[in-house]
Write an enzyme that holds these catalytic residues in place. Structure first.
Site, PDB file in Angstrom:
ATOM      1  N   ARG A   1      43.232  29.594  49.627  1.00 23.84           N
ATOM      2  CA  ARG A   1      42.524  29.916  50.867  1.00 23.84           C
ATOM      3  C   ARG A   1      41.301  29.030  51.109  1.00 23.84           C
ATOM      4  NH1 ARG A   1      42.493  35.867  49.171  1.00 23.84           N
ATOM      5  NH2 ARG A   1      43.708  35.097  47.406  1.00 23.84           N
TER       6      ARG A   1
ATOM      7  N   GLU B   1      42.109  38.135  33.839  1.00 23.14           N
ATOM      8  CA  GLU B   1      42.102  39.440  33.174  1.00 23.14           C
ATOM      9  C   GLU B   1      43.073  39.412  31.991  1.00 23.14           C
ATOM     10  OE1 GLU B   1      43.619  42.597  35.565  1.00 23.14           O
ATOM     11  OE2 GLU B   1      42.442  44.115  34.506  1.00 23.14           O
TER      12      GLU B   1
END
Ligand code: PRP
Ligand code: ADE
Length: 255
Positions: free
Chosen positions: A142, A179
């Site tokens: 993006r 993560e």
């Protein structure tokens, strides 16, 4: 993963549900108040608070935040700048994407509003046009939407920082932790020269891992990163604390 479900009122769904219902595809959840503005149906969407690294526990507010002073101020230097509240209002929040428990901040709805999209670019251009920046580095995916128009407007070149194995030429890479596991960003060798002044652009900063890797990558080739800029910050994830001395500027931030 521990979850707490908080339902907007009125909501007939009981908090005992372990899996929230899926909203209609064209559901729209504005960031500021998570009010249902999708088509009329009996479905009322839950608002989720999640105890994982991507949760967004508070509504996003309209502000431009500059980490040099660590104070919140409007990008236009005008505390009532209406452009930022409009930008905030057209960013959609989609629960449970890309996986259960994530409140996804979707900037594609911002792109549908030509004024809000133009205002977003203008706010960055107003900030960076006098900063002697020679290169805008956009982070996949993006950052590729916001970076090029900013680069053209300030007279800088645009360099894409890509996910692994996408660039065809010789690359340098920088790894960063997720993560679970790790990821990498890559840049073409020779796209930037030592001594250049760069701006790094992305749509959103969460944990700051991606921006941090981008800064390291540019600094390895001797480029000075003047600032990182994002449309959205999730400040509870403390991403800006990972950026060291590099300033971070955002338009829309949670409380
Ligand atoms: O601050 P962080 O915790 O590093 O997260 C921020 C990054 O996450 C999103 O991209 P994503 O990794 O989802 O990739 P995509 O844009 O290619 O979908 C976002 O566009 C940032 O690049
Ligand atoms: N909540 C979120 N929405 C959109 N992009 C993200 N990247 C990391 N967390 C995100």
């Amino acid at each position: 993963m521990r979850r707490v479900l908080i339902f907007s009122s009125p909501n007939p769904i009981t908090p005992q549900l372990s899996t929230p219902p899926t909203p209609p595809v064209n559901a729209v959840f504005p960031i500021r108040n998570c009010r249902w503005i999708g088509p009329s149906t009996s479905f009322q969407p839950p608002v989720l608070r999640l105890h994982n690294y991507q949760r967004t526990p508070t509504p996003l507010l309209c502000s431009a935040t500059d980490s040099v002073t660590n104070q919140t101020k409007m990008a236009s230097q005008d505390e009532q700048d209406p452009r930022i509240s409009k930008i905030s209002s057209v960013i959609r929040v989609i629960p449970n994407f890309p996986k259960p428990g994530i409140l996804f901040q979707d900037i594609t709805t911002l792109l549908l509003d030509t004024k809000a999209f133009r205002d977003t670019i203008d706010l960055f251009v107003e900030r960076y046009r006098e900063k002697d920046i020679s290169v805008v580095a956009g982070i996949e995916a993006r950052g590729f939407i916001f970076g090029p128009p900013i680069a053209l407007a300030i007279g800088a070149k645009f360099v894409p920082l890509r996910k692994p194995n996408k660039l065809p030429g010789e690359v340098i890479s920088e790894e960063y932790s997720l993560e679970y596991g790790t990821d990498k960003i890559e840049m073409h060798v020779g796209a930037m020269q030592a001594g250049e002044r760069a701006l790094i652009i992305d749509d959103l900063v969460a944990t700051g891992g991606t921006l941090c890797a981008a800064i390291r990558l540019l600094e390895r080739v001797g480029v000075h990163v003047v600032e990182c800029a994002c449309v959205i910050e999730l400040p509870e994830l403390k991403g800006r604390e990972r950026l060291g001395d590099t300033p971070l500027f955002v338009l829309v931030s949670s409380a």
